[in-house]
Scaffold this motif. Structure first.
Motif, PDB file in Angstrom:
ATOM      1  N   GLN A 203     -83.892 -70.046  -3.606  1.00 37.21           N
ATOM      2  CA  GLN A 203     -83.073 -71.135  -3.776  1.00 37.21           C
ATOM      3  C   GLN A 203     -83.464 -72.683  -3.799  1.00 37.21           C
ATOM      4  O   GLN A 203     -83.044 -73.268  -4.518  1.00 37.21           O
ATOM      5  CB  GLN A 203     -82.262 -71.250  -1.933  1.00 37.21           C
ATOM      6  CG  GLN A 203     -81.505 -70.260  -1.831  1.00 37.21           C
ATOM      7  CD  GLN A 203     -80.383 -69.945  -2.789  1.00 37.21           C
ATOM      8  OE1 GLN A 203     -79.775 -70.958  -3.073  1.00 37.21           O
ATOM      9  NE2 GLN A 203     -79.924 -68.687  -3.211  1.00 37.21           N
ATOM     10  N   ARG A 207     -82.687 -75.133  -6.649  1.00 37.05           N
ATOM     11  CA  ARG A 207     -82.201 -76.589  -6.414  1.00 37.05           C
ATOM     12  C   ARG A 207     -83.053 -77.597  -7.282  1.00 37.05           C
ATOM     13  O   ARG A 207     -82.527 -78.553  -7.981  1.00 37.05           O
ATOM     14  CB  ARG A 207     -82.630 -76.757  -5.024  1.00 37.05           C
ATOM     15  CG  ARG A 207     -82.674 -78.179  -4.406  1.00 37.05           C
ATOM     16  CD  ARG A 207     -81.270 -79.032  -4.362  1.00 37.05           C
ATOM     17  NE  ARG A 207     -81.746 -80.406  -3.985  1.00 37.05           N
ATOM     18  CZ  ARG A 207     -80.635 -81.099  -3.896  1.00 37.05           C
ATOM     19  NH1 ARG A 207     -79.275 -80.908  -4.391  1.00 37.05           N
ATOM     20  NH2 ARG A 207     -80.942 -82.442  -3.491  1.00 37.05           N
ATOM     21  N   GLY A 408     -76.011 -65.687  -6.224  1.00 34.50           N
ATOM     22  CA  GLY A 408     -75.907 -67.230  -6.035  1.00 34.50           C
ATOM     23  C   GLY A 408     -74.751 -67.822  -6.471  1.00 34.50           C
ATOM     24  O   GLY A 408     -73.853 -66.997  -7.318  1.00 34.50           O
TER      25      GLY A 408
END
Length: 515
Positions: A203, A207, A408
């Motif tokens: 993650q 990002r 995701g």
């Protein structure tokens, strides 16, 4: 008799005017003389042109013939002068009407049968024809697609020498190609692409990639083998915002000058993604050659340059990136002349933390000594590391994490956020005098002071981070640029403390923590 046509020579990504002068009927032995700094491919045009004339039903001149490519101090390369030379020969023999030849630029390679073949740089030639106020550009049909994107000039496709002659003689009407007919404006059928939904976990890396794409920032991913660095990098094109027409024309002009458009299929409004092997030479990356042309960094203009296994590249090769990353362009000087090539690309790099790749990996033991790790990382110089805005570590995932991790967000969802952030930046820089300033990563020092203001408390926080991490003044500016992008993604007009802290943490591999 004298026949004159107009053509163009490519220097880098720009076209320069060339006048083709043919004089036939000269006294003396039968001879074909070509002057004007031609290369071998141009010199060989004699055989192609004479064969094309014969197979198209025209008789070649039976007297001494002199062909001059003016100006004489500009080097000419490639077979693109075949068609203008053939037309000029026929004009000198009164087989082709020369009344309108002055209103056209002509370019094209000829086969022995008289058929035309595509040429490099048709888009740049169309731009030149527009600047010169020409009525149109006559090129092979396969090259008319890209040239048609230039507004204000008519593009006439010809399939053969005979068709071109009949067009100039008024015996055949050729409809100019319109922009909407070009394959470059036709949406290709939907095909399955690599998608970010296929990336499990990571993650923090996802990002960082989203921020990098939103602001056009350079990105370095550090992680052990198999952590997903290359997998993520290859999916970056799926979240890149679609280029505007002006950006796409810049992309296409570079691809055309390099000859890439002759070999590639439909690439409607796509940004380039270049991934050269680490054995690439300095010239291959930067550009150059006897007659300077674009390298990988220019071919990645308005797109992504991905360098996998960054320390495996030669040190000298990596160092040539410093100026392009800073200026968004590169100037190359050779004996043939000096050219400036655009290179406003987003650099994405990936590397292991050590030679064996397992430093910091909880599941595998690293066998590298401290000096080995230091030598490995020192292949990336401090000045180059300074120019990379975002540094992020990609930890290895365990088998359990891979099995349990949920898919995701899709690339389409992430791309919407990136596109919205880019639109905010486009509106912000709309009135700027620098046309290359389209995203936060390209902000000048003046723009940083105007758009990246922080309060006194935030200034003290940044000063403390600069001292602790031993960061340079360049890193200071880049932290502010990244913070501005994070604020744009959050939809806030001002940079908040949380945005600044997140931007600072992306410099964790700098200086004393990296070496």
């Amino acid at each position: 008799m004298l026949g004159i046509t107009h053509s163009a020579a490519l220097m880098g990504v720009d076209a320069h005017p060339v006048q083709v002068e043919v004089n036939t009927g000269e006294a003396g032995e039968l001879k074909f003389v070509l002057v004007g700094l031609p290369d071998s491919a141009v010199k060989e045009s004699q055989d192609r042109v004479f064969s094309a004339l014969a197979n198209s039903g025209y008789r070649a001149p039976a007297t001494r013939t002199t062909i001059n490519l003016a100006p004489g101090d500009l080097k000419k390369e490639g077979p693109a002068y075949d068609l203008p030379i053939a037309i000029a020969i026929l004009a000198s023999m009164k087989k082709c009407e020369d009344a309108e030849l002055d209103d056209f630029l002509i370019s094209g390679e000829l086969s022995l049968s008289g058929k035309t073949r595509p040429v490099k740089g048709a888009l740049a030639m169309a731009m030149l024809a527009k600047r010169q106020g020409k009525r149109g550009l006559v090129v092979p049909a396969e090259s008319s697609d890209e040239a048609a994107l230039v507004e204000g000039v008519s593009i006439y496709p010809v399939a053969s020498l005979d068709e071109a002659v009949r067009f100039f003689n008024g015996e055949k009407i050729i409809a100019p190609v319109r922009a909407e007919q070009s394959s470059y404006t036709q949406r290709p059928p939907e095909r399955r692409q690599l998608d970010f939904s296929e990336v499990k976990g990571q993650q923090a890396v996802r990002r960082a990639v989203e921020i990098a794409v939103s602001g056009g920032h350079n990105l370095l991913m550090l992680g052990s083998p198999g952590s997903g660095k290359s997998m993520i990098a290859k999916r970056i094109p799926s979240i890149m915002p679609e280029p505007q027409l002006e950006e796409f024309l810049e992309i296409l002009s570079i691809q055309s000058a390099a000859g890439s458009t002759l070999r590639q299929g439909n690439r409607c409004f796509q940004r380039p993604f270049r991934s050269p092997h680490h054995t690439i030479s300095d010239v291959g990356l930067l550009g150059g050659g006897t007659i300077p042309g674009p390298g990988e960094i220019s071919l990645a203009h308005n797109g992504v340059l991905f360098l996998d296994e960054l320390p495996e590249f030669k040190r000298s090769t990596l160092e040539v990136l410093r100026q392009p990353l800073e200026d968004g362009s590169v100037t190359i000087s050779r004996s043939a002349g000096k050219i400036t090539l655009p290179s406003s690309m987003m650099l994405v790099a990936a590397m292991n933390p050590c030679p064996c790749g397992y430093t910091g990996d909880s599941s595998r033991e690293c066998r590298c000594s401290a000096p080995q790790i230091q030598r490995y990382r020192s292949r990336i110089s401090g000045p180059l590391l300074d120019r990379i805005d975002i540094h992020i570590e990609a930890p290895a995932l365990s088998i359990k994490e891979l099995q349990n991790a949920k898919p995701g967000e899709s690339s389409a969802t992430v791309r919407e956020r990136c596109t919205s952030a880019r639109e905010v930046q486009a509106a912000r820089f709309h009135d700027e005098k620098e046309p290359s300033m389209r995203c936060n990563a390209r902000m000048s020092h003046k723009s940083i002071r105007e758009y990246c203001t922080i309060d006194k408390e935030q200034g003290q926080l940044l000063e403390q981070a600069m001292e602790q991490l031993s960061l340079s003044a360049r890193a200071y500016d880049r932290i502010l640029k990244v913070a501005r992008t994070i604020a744009d993604l959050a939809g806030t007009p001002e940079i908040e403390t949380a945005h600044l802290l997140e931007a600072i943490q992306y410099r964790s591999l700098d200086r004393n923590t990296f070496y």
